[in-house]
Scaffold this motif. Structure first.
Motif, PDB file in Angstrom:
ATOM      1  N   UNK A  22      11.849  -0.518  -4.716  1.00 42.28           N
ATOM      2  CA  UNK A  22      12.165  -1.326  -5.889  1.00 42.28           C
ATOM      3  C   UNK A  22      11.851  -2.799  -5.665  1.00 42.28           C
ATOM      4  N   UNK A  23      12.154  -3.305  -4.469  1.00 42.97           N
ATOM      5  CA  UNK A  23      11.888  -4.722  -4.167  1.00 42.97           C
ATOM      6  C   UNK A  23      12.026  -4.939  -2.665  1.00 42.97           C
ATOM      7  N   UNK A  24      11.493  -6.054  -2.194  1.00 40.20           N
ATOM      8  CA  UNK A  24      11.624  -6.453  -0.796  1.00 40.20           C
ATOM      9  C   UNK A  24      12.046  -7.919  -0.736  1.00 40.20           C
ATOM     10  N   UNK A  25      12.733  -8.278   0.360  1.00 43.33           N
ATOM     11  CA  UNK A  25      13.185  -9.669   0.498  1.00 43.33           C
ATOM     12  C   UNK A  25      13.349  -9.998   1.973  1.00 43.33           C
ATOM     13  N   UNK A  26      12.774 -11.130   2.405  1.00 47.35           N
ATOM     14  CA  UNK A  26      12.959 -11.579   3.783  1.00 47.35           C
ATOM     15  C   UNK A  26      14.342 -12.185   3.918  1.00 47.35           C
ATOM     16  N   UNK A  27      15.106 -11.692   4.916  1.00 44.53           N
ATOM     17  CA  UNK A  27      16.425 -12.243   5.198  1.00 44.53           C
ATOM     18  C   UNK A  27      16.361 -13.307   6.285  1.00 44.53           C
ATOM     19  N   UNK A  29      13.347 -14.747   9.745  1.00 41.80           N
ATOM     20  CA  UNK A  29      12.031 -14.509  10.353  1.00 41.80           C
ATOM     21  C   UNK A  29      11.887 -13.125  10.968  1.00 41.80           C
ATOM     22  N   UNK A  30      13.011 -12.478  11.315  1.00 40.29           N
ATOM     23  CA  UNK A  30      12.929 -11.207  12.030  1.00 40.29           C
ATOM     24  C   UNK A  30      13.342  -9.995  11.207  1.00 40.29           C
ATOM     25  N   UNK A  31      13.792 -10.192   9.975  1.00 41.61           N
ATOM     26  CA  UNK A  31      14.361  -9.074   9.209  1.00 41.61           C
ATOM     27  C   UNK A  31      13.826  -9.067   7.777  1.00 41.61           C
ATOM     28  N   UNK A  32      13.422  -7.874   7.320  1.00 44.05           N
ATOM     29  CA  UNK A  32      12.962  -7.669   5.962  1.00 44.05           C
ATOM     30  C   UNK A  32      13.851  -6.614   5.309  1.00 44.05           C
ATOM     31  N   UNK A  33      14.423  -6.947   4.146  1.00 45.06           N
ATOM     32  CA  UNK A  33      15.236  -5.974   3.407  1.00 45.06           C
ATOM     33  C   UNK A  33      14.366  -5.263   2.382  1.00 45.06           C
ATOM     34  N   UNK A  34      14.412  -3.934   2.411  1.00 42.77           N
ATOM     35  CA  UNK A  34      13.684  -3.108   1.456  1.00 42.77           C
ATOM     36  C   UNK A  34      14.705  -2.314   0.650  1.00 42.77           C
ATOM     37  N   UNK A  35      14.661  -2.450  -0.663  1.00 46.62           N
ATOM     38  CA  UNK A  35      15.578  -1.742  -1.549  1.00 46.62           C
ATOM     39  C   UNK A  35      14.854  -0.561  -2.167  1.00 46.62           C
ATOM     40  N   UNK A  36      15.439   0.624  -1.983  1.00 46.66           N
ATOM     41  CA  UNK A  36      14.864   1.871  -2.461  1.00 46.66           C
ATOM     42  C   UNK A  36      15.717   2.443  -3.588  1.00 46.66           C
ATOM     43  N   UNK A  37      15.104   3.216  -4.450  1.00 46.69           N
ATOM     44  CA  UNK A  37      15.854   3.840  -5.539  1.00 46.69           C
ATOM     45  C   UNK A  37      14.952   4.733  -6.352  1.00 46.69           C
ATOM     46  N   UNK A  38      15.160   4.708  -7.678  1.00 41.73           N
ATOM     47  CA  UNK A  38      14.372   5.549  -8.565  1.00 41.73           C
ATOM     48  C   UNK A  38      15.063   6.869  -8.848  1.00 41.73           C
ATOM     49  N   UNK A  39      14.478   7.670  -9.723  1.00 42.63           N
ATOM     50  CA  UNK A  39      15.084   8.958 -10.094  1.00 42.63           C
ATOM     51  C   UNK A  39      15.318   9.874  -8.905  1.00 42.63           C
ATOM     52  N   UNK A  40      14.471   9.767  -7.885  1.00 36.72           N
ATOM     53  CA  UNK A  40      14.612  10.626  -6.714  1.00 36.72           C
ATOM     54  C   UNK A  40      15.822  10.347  -5.866  1.00 36.72           C
ATOM     55  N   UNK A  41      16.544   9.239  -6.147  1.00 37.92           N
ATOM     56  CA  UNK A  41      17.721   8.896  -5.355  1.00 37.92           C
ATOM     57  C   UNK A  41      18.971   9.629  -5.811  1.00 37.92           C
ATOM     58  N   UNK A  42      18.884  10.376  -6.913  1.00 35.92           N
ATOM     59  CA  UNK A  42      20.061  11.085  -7.411  1.00 35.92           C
ATOM     60  C   UNK A  42      20.553  12.088  -6.365  1.00 35.92           C
ATOM     61  N   UNK A 122       7.444  -0.717  11.350  1.00 34.20           N
ATOM     62  CA  UNK A 122       7.228  -2.134  11.058  1.00 34.20           C
ATOM     63  C   UNK A 122       6.021  -2.316  10.136  1.00 34.20           C
ATOM     64  N   UNK A 123       4.947  -1.584  10.403  1.00 30.50           N
ATOM     65  CA  UNK A 123       3.763  -1.705   9.551  1.00 30.50           C
ATOM     66  C   UNK A 123       4.057  -1.250   8.127  1.00 30.50           C
ATOM     67  N   UNK A 124       4.834  -0.158   7.995  1.00 26.73           N
ATOM     68  CA  UNK A 124       5.210   0.296   6.665  1.00 26.73           C
ATOM     69  C   UNK A 124       6.011  -0.782   5.929  1.00 26.73           C
ATOM     70  N   UNK A 125       6.984  -1.368   6.611  1.00 21.66           N
ATOM     71  CA  UNK A 125       7.845  -2.360   5.969  1.00 21.66           C
ATOM     72  C   UNK A 125       7.040  -3.561   5.499  1.00 21.66           C
ATOM     73  N   UNK A 126       6.129  -4.055   6.338  1.00 18.52           N
ATOM     74  CA  UNK A 126       5.349  -5.237   5.980  1.00 18.52           C
ATOM     75  C   UNK A 126       4.420  -4.973   4.798  1.00 18.52           C
ATOM     76  N   UNK A 127       3.978  -3.729   4.655  1.00 11.93           N
ATOM     77  CA  UNK A 127       3.055  -3.394   3.571  1.00 11.93           C
ATOM     78  C   UNK A 127       3.770  -2.918   2.316  1.00 11.93           C
ATOM     79  N   UNK A 128       5.081  -2.681   2.399  1.00 15.79           N
ATOM     80  CA  UNK A 128       5.809  -2.088   1.272  1.00 15.79           C
ATOM     81  C   UNK A 128       5.799  -3.020   0.067  1.00 15.79           C
ATOM     82  N   UNK A 129       5.620  -2.426  -1.117  1.00 14.60           N
ATOM     83  CA  UNK A 129       5.651  -3.198  -2.354  1.00 14.60           C
ATOM     84  C   UNK A 129       6.261  -2.334  -3.454  1.00 14.60           C
ATOM     85  N   UNK A 130       6.820  -2.974  -4.499  1.00 15.17           N
ATOM     86  CA  UNK A 130       7.459  -2.210  -5.571  1.00 15.17           C
ATOM     87  C   UNK A 130       6.542  -1.135  -6.141  1.00 15.17           C
ATOM     88  N   UNK A 131       7.124   0.048  -6.317  1.00 11.07           N
ATOM     89  CA  UNK A 131       6.366   1.177  -6.831  1.00 11.07           C
ATOM     90  C   UNK A 131       5.915   2.155  -5.776  1.00 11.07           C
TER      91      UNK A 131
END
Length: 276
Positions: A22-27, A29-42, A122-131
């Motif tokens: 759904x979104x990503x946010x740097x917390x 220099x060393x940590x990236x927050x990735x928020x997951x969701x969508x219909x599949x989270x039910x 780590x590579x997945x997290x850095x490349x992650x984008x909404x959708x």
């Protein structure tokens, strides 16, 4: 992660979820927050504290992760039975938070530590984008075996020690602790900017150990600390050798009962992230 604890709990069901970034946010220099969701989270139902899940990533050259059919208790055996060069790469992360939104949808936050020579996670997290879509093996019941932070009912005070890889779980555990319960907390992080605002109703004394500022490691700091009296519970997590050393100190030098110490090795020094 390789958690160990003296108390065994019945394994609640786990299954595969098809989640969406759904979104990503740097917390920091060393940590990236990735928020997951969508219909599949039910149906995703975590137990808070140090709840973990496993993400399944495609191997180089694959468009999507190769995963076994079905979930449940034998899932890992099914995954291992797939050809090693084809089966999905798995990485485990603590669930930093799970929220039920006003519209009934579920959101799950993962805080991923970024490394200079990062591996698949780590590579997945850095490349992650909404959708983006992501296969996740996660819990369907709150009381499940992946939750290891379980202070016994007679606990008078809690000790928490974590490095940056275990910080999300430590932060979630602090939020879970009951109001007024004394807690001594040591959190080891790479840089000053990696500090986070932590919420807790516990009577917590939190000390940040910042390596870039020359802080002594968490193991040595706890060894030198004056600890409260009463009946303790300790949760220690992070790099394996430090976890082992602190577990030994608490049990054999401080006299903590084995059943009152939960230890979780999240990574091993000297082992490439690809193999950790």
């Amino acid at each position: 992660m390789t958690p160990t604890t003296a108390t065994a709990h019945e394994i609640a069901p786990f299954r595969l979820f098809d989640l969406t970034v759904l979104r990503t946010r740097r917390l920091g220099p060393s940590v990236l927050r990735i928020t997951l969701g969508g219909p599949g989270a039910e149906g995703f139902s975590g137990g808070g504290r140090d709840q973990s899940l496993s993400i399944l990533l495609p191997r180089p050259g694959q468009r999507e992760a190769v995963v076994p059919a079905g979930g449940g208790g034998a899932w890992h055996e099914k995954w291992r039975a797939l050809p090693e060069g084809e089966r999905a790469v798995t990485r485990s992360y603590a669930v930093r938070a799970q929220r039920l939104r006003a519209d009934g949808s579920t959101e799950v936050d993962l805080d991923v530590v970024l490394h200079d020579a990062g591996g698949p996670g780590c590579r997945w997290a850095l490349a992650a984008s909404p959708g983006d879509r992501l296969a996740v093996l996660g819990p369907t019941a709150a009381d499940n075996a992946a939750v290891r932070f379980r202070p016994p009912a007679d606990t008078d005070w809690v000790l928490i020690r974590a490095d940056e890889t275990a910080l999300p779980a430590a932060a979630a555990a602090l939020e879970w602790l009951p109001a007024g319960l004394p807690a001594r907390v040591w959190l080891e992080i790479p840089r000053t900017e990696d500090r986070q605002a932590l919420n807790t109703a516990a009577k917590a004394r939190i000390r940040w150990l910042v390596r870039s500022e020359g802080a002594v490691c968490g193991v040595e700091t706890v060894r030198a600390a004056e600890l409260p009296g009463g009946t303790p519970y300790a949760w220690i997590a992070g790099e394996a050798s430090g976890v082992r050393a602190l577990h030994h100190h608490l049990v054999h030098e401080r006299g903590f009962g084995h059943e009152r110490v939960t230890s979780s090795a999240y990574w091993r020094r000297g082992l490439p992230e690809q193999q950790a």
